[in-house]
Design an enzyme around this catalytic site. Structure first.
Site, PDB file in Angstrom:
ATOM      1  N   ASP A  49       0.936  -1.129   0.069  1.00 40.31           N
ATOM      2  CA  ASP A  49       0.021  -0.191   0.024  1.00 40.31           C
ATOM      3  C   ASP A  49       0.899   1.110  -0.035  1.00 40.31           C
ATOM      4  O   ASP A  49       2.078   1.094   0.174  1.00 40.31           O
ATOM      5  CB  ASP A  49      -0.848  -0.220   1.209  1.00 40.31           C
ATOM      6  CG  ASP A  49      -1.448   1.225   1.381  1.00 40.31           C
ATOM      7  OD1 ASP A  49      -2.355   1.556   0.447  1.00 40.31           O
ATOM      8  OD2 ASP A  49      -1.604   1.836   2.489  1.00 40.31           O
ATOM      9  N   MET A  50       0.396   2.298  -0.347  1.00 37.86           N
ATOM     10  CA  MET A  50       0.983   3.712  -0.302  1.00 37.86           C
ATOM     11  C   MET A  50       1.056   4.490   0.922  1.00 37.86           C
ATOM     12  O   MET A  50       1.793   4.611   1.776  1.00 37.86           O
ATOM     13  CB  MET A  50       1.038   4.284  -1.522  1.00 37.86           C
ATOM     14  CG  MET A  50       1.692   5.567  -1.942  1.00 37.86           C
ATOM     15  SD  MET A  50       1.413   6.535  -3.318  1.00 37.86           S
ATOM     16  CE  MET A  50      -0.322   7.228  -3.085  1.00 37.86           C
ATOM     17  N   ASP A  51      -0.001   5.150   1.022  1.00 38.24           N
ATOM     18  CA  ASP A  51      -0.452   6.235   1.891  1.00 38.24           C
ATOM     19  C   ASP A  51      -0.497   5.414   3.493  1.00 38.24           C
ATOM     20  O   ASP A  51      -1.252   4.642   3.785  1.00 38.24           O
ATOM     21  CB  ASP A  51      -1.741   6.905   1.725  1.00 38.24           C
ATOM     22  CG  ASP A  51      -1.718   7.636   0.467  1.00 38.24           C
ATOM     23  OD1 ASP A  51      -0.627   8.321   0.507  1.00 38.24           O
ATOM     24  OD2 ASP A  51      -2.689   7.379  -0.460  1.00 38.24           O
ATOM     25  N   ASP A  63      -1.559  -0.664   6.085  1.00 40.51           N
ATOM     26  CA  ASP A  63      -1.723   0.183   7.514  1.00 40.51           C
ATOM     27  C   ASP A  63      -3.150   0.289   7.671  1.00 40.51           C
ATOM     28  O   ASP A  63      -3.417   1.074   8.770  1.00 40.51           O
ATOM     29  CB  ASP A  63      -1.041   1.544   7.303  1.00 40.51           C
ATOM     30  CG  ASP A  63      -1.972   2.190   6.635  1.00 40.51           C
ATOM     31  OD1 ASP A  63      -1.934   3.640   6.966  1.00 40.51           O
ATOM     32  OD2 ASP A  63      -2.056   2.137   5.469  1.00 40.51           O
TER      33      ASP A  63
END
Length: 217
Positions: A13-15, A163
């Site tokens: 995932d990124m953010d 997250d």
């Protein structure tokens, strides 16, 4: 916590997982929510880990076009990147991965994802799965299934770094293993998945079979 286990690929995932963009996103979304008469403090926790257009559509606000509003929010978020930074150890960890063995799988639109990755000083991935690549975003498993397929591996042989609950639900539904990165959390998530603060102390070792061994020091 998966230490010593071999995986075919790694999906990130990124953010909130490889970079911190929460402050930026919440500034933009707070203005939008206030404009539409929403309870900002109650609304903000619902925006993380899911596609913008789906977040807006769920509200079913009268006279609001989710696609148009999502595009406007994306443009505002692309201008607000001054305090975006990498999660500790992420740059070194990503740079050490076999190039054909990892991808970023994000709920953000592609243009915004590329902007944030650059702002954080992280390497662009060999494969980026973004919001517009799937019909159903997280918590549906589509994005992780697509990422694994384009890397030429089975999702069940991947380790996902996430997250949010939405992302973990998507990883579980795809049949992948998942590790929670907690750097942006005030407290650990109440989930069954193993958790680690950042990428410090984590490493990957390539093997002769083409698999990569995930290790925690």
């Amino acid at each position: 916590m998966f230490s010593g286990r071999s995986f075919a690929a790694f999906l990130f995932d990124m953010d909130g997982t490889i970079l911190t963009s929460i402050a930026s996103a919440e500034r933009v979304w707070s203005l939008w929510a206030a404009k539409h008469g929403l309870d900002v403090s109650a609304f903000l926790p619902t925006i993380h880990g899911v596609r913008t257009v789906e977040t807006i559509a769920r509200l079913n606000l009268p006279g609001v076009d989710p696609e148009a509003e999502a595009n406007a929010i994306m443009r505002a978020e692309m201008e607000d990147v001054s305090d975006i930074a990498p999660i500790a150890g992420a740059a070194v960890f990503l740079a050490a991965l076999p190039r054909e063995r990892w991808a970023i799988v994000t709920s953000a639109p592609r243009a915004l994802a590329e902007r944030r990755i650059a702002a954080a000083g992280l390497p662009l991935p060999p494969l980026l799965i973004a919001a517009e690549d799937v019909e159903q975003g997280k918590p549906a498993p589509d994005c992780f299934l697509l990422g694994a397929r384009r890397l030429g591996v089975a999702a069940a042989d991947c380790l996902v770094f996430e997250d949010t609950r939405a992302g973990l639900t998507a990883a579980d539904a795809a049949g992948a293993s998942a590790l929670v990165i907690t750097a942006t959390h005030a407290k650990p998530l109440d989930v069954r998945h193993p958790q680690h603060a950042s990428y410090e102390g984590l490493s990957v070792r390539a093997t002769a079979t083409g698999l990569a061994v995930f290790e925690r020091s």
